[in-house]
Write an enzyme that holds these catalytic residues in place. Structure first.
Site, mmCIF file in Angstrom:
data_model
loop_
_atom_site.group_PDB
_atom_site.id
_atom_site.type_symbol
_atom_site.label_atom_id
_atom_site.label_comp_id
_atom_site.label_asym_id
_atom_site.label_seq_id
_atom_site.Cartn_x
_atom_site.Cartn_y
_atom_site.Cartn_z
ATOM 1 N N LYS A 122 0.828 -1.206 0.000
ATOM 2 C CA LYS A 122 0.000 0.000 0.000
ATOM 3 C C LYS A 122 0.865 1.259 0.000
ATOM 4 O O LYS A 122 0.547 2.250 -0.658
ATOM 5 C CB LYS A 122 -0.940 0.004 1.214
ATOM 6 C CG LYS A 122 -2.150 -0.886 1.012
ATOM 7 C CD LYS A 122 -2.889 -1.143 2.300
ATOM 8 C CE LYS A 122 -3.666 0.066 2.770
ATOM 9 N NZ LYS A 122 -4.331 -0.230 4.071
ATOM 10 N N ALA A 145 12.314 6.599 -5.857
ATOM 11 C CA ALA A 145 13.375 5.769 -5.291
ATOM 12 C C ALA A 145 12.958 4.317 -5.486
ATOM 13 O O ALA A 145 12.420 3.681 -4.590
ATOM 14 C CB ALA A 145 13.576 6.090 -3.814
ATOM 15 N N TYR A 160 7.131 -5.826 -1.279
ATOM 16 C CA TYR A 160 8.085 -4.773 -1.631
ATOM 17 C C TYR A 160 8.402 -4.810 -3.137
ATOM 18 O O TYR A 160 8.267 -3.795 -3.825
ATOM 19 C CB TYR A 160 9.353 -4.958 -0.799
ATOM 20 C CG TYR A 160 10.359 -3.847 -0.964
ATOM 21 C CD1 TYR A 160 10.068 -2.538 -0.579
ATOM 22 C CD2 TYR A 160 11.612 -4.100 -1.511
ATOM 23 C CE1 TYR A 160 10.996 -1.515 -0.733
ATOM 24 C CE2 TYR A 160 12.540 -3.084 -1.664
ATOM 25 C CZ TYR A 160 12.235 -1.794 -1.276
ATOM 26 O OH TYR A 160 13.157 -0.800 -1.432
ATOM 27 N N ARG A 172 19.295 -4.918 8.131
ATOM 28 C CA ARG A 172 20.123 -5.078 6.937
ATOM 29 C C ARG A 172 21.528 -5.531 7.320
ATOM 30 O O ARG A 172 21.964 -5.385 8.467
ATOM 31 C CB ARG A 172 20.144 -3.781 6.127
ATOM 32 C CG ARG A 172 18.868 -3.636 5.330
ATOM 33 C CD ARG A 172 18.869 -2.432 4.466
ATOM 34 N NE ARG A 172 18.703 -1.217 5.250
ATOM 35 C CZ ARG A 172 18.819 0.004 4.735
ATOM 36 N NH1 ARG A 172 19.130 0.151 3.469
ATOM 37 N NH2 ARG A 172 18.638 1.054 5.492
ATOM 38 N N LYS A 219 7.034 -1.995 -5.654
ATOM 39 C CA LYS A 219 7.914 -1.069 -6.378
ATOM 40 C C LYS A 219 7.710 -1.189 -7.893
ATOM 41 O O LYS A 219 7.813 -0.200 -8.621
ATOM 42 C CB LYS A 219 9.375 -1.355 -6.030
ATOM 43 C CG LYS A 219 9.754 -0.948 -4.613
ATOM 44 C CD LYS A 219 9.792 0.564 -4.461
ATOM 45 C CE LYS A 219 10.528 0.978 -3.212
ATOM 46 N NZ LYS A 219 10.673 2.440 -3.090
HETATM 47 N N1 UDP Z 1 22.257 -11.027 5.574
HETATM 48 C C1 UDP Z 1 23.131 -11.762 6.375
HETATM 49 N N2 UDP Z 1 23.184 -11.469 7.703
HETATM 50 C C2 UDP Z 1 22.439 -10.496 8.293
HETATM 51 C C3 UDP Z 1 21.559 -9.736 7.460
HETATM 52 C C4 UDP Z 1 21.494 -10.035 6.107
HETATM 53 O O1 UDP Z 1 23.852 -12.663 5.892
HETATM 54 O O2 UDP Z 1 22.565 -10.283 9.510
HETATM 55 C C5 UDP Z 1 22.254 -11.312 4.111
HETATM 56 C C6 UDP Z 1 20.870 -11.398 3.476
HETATM 57 O O3 UDP Z 1 20.355 -12.713 3.575
HETATM 58 C C7 UDP Z 1 21.206 -11.006 2.047
HETATM 59 C C8 UDP Z 1 22.347 -10.001 2.191
HETATM 60 O O4 UDP Z 1 22.896 -10.236 3.490
HETATM 61 O O5 UDP Z 1 21.680 -12.116 1.321
HETATM 62 C C9 UDP Z 1 21.904 -8.556 2.092
HETATM 63 O O6 UDP Z 1 20.812 -8.378 2.968
HETATM 64 P P1 UDP Z 1 20.129 -6.954 3.181
HETATM 65 O O7 UDP Z 1 18.888 -7.185 3.984
HETATM 66 O O8 UDP Z 1 21.135 -5.982 3.711
HETATM 67 O O9 UDP Z 1 19.776 -6.456 1.721
HETATM 68 P P2 UDP Z 1 18.904 -7.119 0.543
HETATM 69 O O10 UDP Z 1 18.711 -8.584 0.806
HETATM 70 O O11 UDP Z 1 17.635 -6.374 0.549
HETATM 71 O O12 UDP Z 1 19.725 -6.922 -0.672
#
Ligand code: UDP
Length: 236
Positions: free
Chosen positions: A2, A25, A56, A97, A60
């Protein structure tokens, strides 16, 4: 979903009635778990529409459709930037993240959580470089809009990221492995040739330099909260 769809509609209406140029973005998540590498803007993506990330990713993608149609139907000048993983000072420490998670864990000498086997890749862009790109994008002439990838193509595995963070913080942390989240993309790296050409832009902050600045930021916020960072605990 939403927020992405209804929120975009609200802002597009506002841009339409105030004759404003508007930046979306958007995200590399529109490519889902990509089958082509690196990802260029012409690639239409591989998103699981019913998985836990779909709100998400599909949100987007829906927003991109709305932005392009507001241009087509109402001539609203839109700029669609597909932002790849971005990091830097002022990230929230608990947003889940990987960069804030691993830095926070390293500074406390706690185990670094790696999801899956850690061989999945991401390409991290320092925030100042990303903002530079967004500003240049907004200053380009209003023409038929096409989405632009914005990010840094320097690709690393999550294991390499963890090792670099341990080295830079001087932490005693080890690595611990947790399950890979559903639909977690295996490889992600932007093809930024269009952004280079259109914006005369290229990311310039070396990863280690950007990480140092980010670690300094988290170190000072931990100290302000009275939680001692790792270097002080080890005396190094
Ligand atoms: N990840 C990880 N340990 C953490 C948090 C994330 O290994 O504590 C991994 C996650 O599974 C992904 C990558 O790091 O493969 C990036 O994750 P993030 O959530 O930062 O970004 P996105 O997945 O949205 O690219």
């Amino acid at each position: 979903m939403k927020t992405c769809a209804q929120g975009s509609l609200n802002l597009l209406e506002m841009a339409r009635f105030s004759n404003a140029r508007i930046f979306q973005a958007s995200t590399s998540e529109v490519y889902g778990d990509p089958e082509t590498h690196p990802q260029h803007e012409g690639y239409r993506g591989s998103v699981n529409p019913v998985g836990p990330r779909a709100c998400y990713d599909e949100g987007k993608r829906c927003a991109e459709t709305l932005f392009l149609n507001y241009y087509r139907q109402h001539k609203v000048p839109v700029k669609v930037g597909r932002i790849f993983n971005t990091y830097g000072p002022y990230m929230r420490s608990n947003d889940g993240r990987v960069v804030p998670n691993l830095i926070g864990q390293a500074l406390r000498n706690r185990p670094l959580t790696i999801y899956g086997d850690g061989n999945q890749t991401r390409s991290f862009c320092y925030v100042d470089d990303l903002i530079d790109a967004a500003q240049r994008f907004m200053a380009t002439p209003d023409e038929v809009p096409v989405p632009l990838n914005l990010g840094n193509p320097a690709e690393i595995t999550m294991l390499e990221l963890a090792d670099t963070i341990i080295a830079l913080t001087g932490s005693r942390s080890r690595i611990t492995f947790r399950p890979l989240p559903v639909d977690d993309p295996i490889r992600r790296c932007p093809d930024i040739s269009h952004a280079r050409e259109k914006l005369g832009w290229t990311p310039s902050t070396p990863f280690v330099e950007g990480l140092r600045r980010t670690i300094d930021y988290f170190e000072s916020t931990l100290m302000a909260k009275g939680q001692t960072p790792s270097k002080a605990m080890t005396g190094s």
